[in-house]
Scaffold this motif. Structure first.
Motif, mmCIF file in Angstrom:
data_model
loop_
_atom_site.group_PDB
_atom_site.id
_atom_site.type_symbol
_atom_site.label_atom_id
_atom_site.label_comp_id
_atom_site.label_asym_id
_atom_site.label_seq_id
_atom_site.Cartn_x
_atom_site.Cartn_y
_atom_site.Cartn_z
ATOM 1 N N PRO A 1 -7.325 2.984 -1.032
ATOM 2 C CA PRO A 1 -7.085 3.590 -2.353
ATOM 3 C C PRO A 1 -5.649 3.484 -2.843
ATOM 4 N N GLY A 2 -4.701 3.327 -1.919
ATOM 5 C CA GLY A 2 -3.294 3.276 -2.323
ATOM 6 C C GLY A 2 -2.742 1.884 -2.504
ATOM 7 N N ILE B 1 -5.507 -3.259 2.517
ATOM 8 C CA ILE B 1 -4.659 -3.295 1.321
ATOM 9 C C ILE B 1 -4.838 -4.621 0.581
ATOM 10 N N ALA B 2 -4.892 -5.722 1.319
ATOM 11 C CA ALA B 2 -5.068 -7.036 0.690
ATOM 12 C C ALA B 2 -6.364 -7.103 -0.100
ATOM 13 N N GLY C 1 0.833 -1.189 0.000
ATOM 14 C CA GLY C 1 0.000 0.000 0.000
ATOM 15 C C GLY C 1 0.869 1.241 0.000
ATOM 16 N N LEU C 2 0.512 2.210 -0.818
ATOM 17 C CA LEU C 2 1.182 3.504 -0.796
ATOM 18 C C LEU C 2 0.631 4.270 0.403
ATOM 19 N N TYR D 1 4.423 17.264 9.556
ATOM 20 C CA TYR D 1 4.880 16.889 8.232
ATOM 21 C C TYR D 1 4.311 15.503 7.882
ATOM 22 N N LEU D 2 4.136 15.242 6.604
ATOM 23 C CA LEU D 2 3.672 13.946 6.136
ATOM 24 C C LEU D 2 4.743 13.285 5.272
ATOM 25 N N GLY D 3 4.582 11.991 5.049
ATOM 26 C CA GLY D 3 5.506 11.264 4.186
ATOM 27 C C GLY D 3 4.765 10.267 3.320
ATOM 28 N N LEU D 4 5.343 9.947 2.165
ATOM 29 C CA LEU D 4 4.782 8.962 1.245
ATOM 30 C C LEU D 4 5.759 7.799 1.138
ATOM 31 N N LEU D 5 5.284 6.590 1.452
ATOM 32 C CA LEU D 5 6.163 5.423 1.379
ATOM 33 C C LEU D 5 5.339 4.147 1.357
ATOM 34 N N GLY D 6 6.008 3.015 1.218
ATOM 35 C CA GLY D 6 5.332 1.730 1.193
ATOM 36 C C GLY D 6 4.818 1.324 2.566
#
Length: 348
Positions: free
Chosen positions: A278-279, A272-273, A118-119, A241-246
């Motif tokens: 959405p990601g 996610i499964a 999932g993103l 702050y935010l971050g985008l990762l797996g």
């Protein structure tokens, strides 16, 4: 973190003198080499460690984190000593990459969907509570939200119900499959919530793509390189702050960061499964079939991956989400037969 390409090439240029079309071999004394996605990297590294432990005669595979785009460029560059044997990818191979592979003689590509990820959008647990929609994320990070000038400086500029904190998001560079997935799954979907985008697409498709996919280049979006652990560190140290990762990095660092719900769905294993989140996105490993006869242990390495990706396999413990049974069975069969990917397959 993005590995120095020069170091990788030096490691690869070890005694394998000819791969040809994949049928001839010089003994295959070079170690198996893998490049690509930083998201898939920890999973392939775990497989490589188990493979080396169980197959000492084959040596230890060299696994490098170069980003999906950079990895596919290296993978598709050709067949032989200086080219890697596998590529990790956090999105499917692009048509342009496939064509580049074919043009360079890499015409035996085996595609394996190794799992699901999932993103995740992550935040510090010490920051303000947030839940976002794809439209809000798009509006905050687009260079020209819905074709208009980008003026938002705080999240409350997007929606008065959101925190009055500066928009600061750590994310991956353009070489990353995670960034590609973010654009496709979040940015484009958020952009298309505006009905005017359908009309723009009919009028000028290129302009619509630019409006929906271009990320602002000021300090609201901060590229953190191919290093998801750095994003974890920066977000945990900077509440708000935010971050985008797996998702796997979120799961591994639970407590240091928390997941932000998107469209009312939190990033969890189950969401996610089921692809409710959405990601959610599939993860891939691409095998260079041209090297199967030239590189000792390559088939066995693939078999080790297959043995590790099931619900009871050790990759689940690393944070991977296992494919549904039917998908897993199909790709296990492809790995056994070394089924070559075709252009027609990419359209399905």
């Amino acid at each position: 973190m993005r590995a120095p390409i020069t170091g990788l090439m030096a490691a690869m240029a070890v005694t394998l003198t000819a791969c040809g079309g994949g049928g001839s071999s010089d003994g295959g004394v070079r170690a198996i080499t893998v490049v690509g996605s930083s998201t898939v990297y920890p999973f392939t590294r775990a497989v490589a460690e188990n493979f080396a432990r169980n197959n000492p005669d084959f040596g230890s595979p060299v696994v490098e984190s170069t980003g999906t785009g950079g990895g596919m460029e290296l993978f598709c560059a050709g067949v032989g000593t200086e080219h890697p044997d596998l590529a990790n990818a956090s999105r499917r191979i692009k048509d342009t990459e496939f064509a580049n592979c074919q043009a360079n003689g890499v015409d035996q590509i085996i595609e394996l969907q190794v799992g699901i990820d999932g993103l995740a959008v992550v935040a510090s647990p010490d920051g303000p509570e947030m839940s976002l929609t794809r439209a809000q994320i798009y509006q905050a990070l687009a260079a020209e939200p819905w074709g208009e000038e980008q003026t938002a400086e705080t999240w409350s500029d997007i929606d008065a119900s959101l925190p009055d904190t500066p928009i600061r998001v750590y994310g991956p560079p353009t070489t990353s499959g995670t960034r590609d997935a973010f654009i496709e799954l979040i940015m484009e979907a958020g952009c298309e919530t505006n009905a005017a985008m359908e009309a723009l697409e009919e009028e000028d498709e290129d302009r619509k793509d630019q409006v929906c996919t271009s990320i602002r280049e000021d300090q609201s979006f901060i590229e953190a390189g191919e290093n998801d652990n750095l994003i974890i560190q920066r977000v945990s140290q900077n509440p708000g702050y935010l971050g985008l990762l797996g998702y796997s990095f979120l799961a591994e660092n639970e407590g240091e960061v928390i997941g932000v719900s998107i469209d009312g769905v939190a990033p969890t294993y189950d969401s996610i499964a089921s692809f409710d989140y959405p990601g959610a996105r599939p993860l891939f490993v691409y095998v260079k079939g041209n090297h199967l006869e030239a590189i000792r242990g390559l088939r066995e390495f693939v078999a080790e991956y297959v043995s590790a990706w099931g619900p009871e396999g050790y990759l689940v413990g690393e944070g991977m989400i296992s494919n549904p049974d039917e998908v897993r069975a199909n790709y296990a069969a492809a790995a056994e037969a070394m089924t070559v990917l075709t252009e027609e397959d990419l359209q399905n």
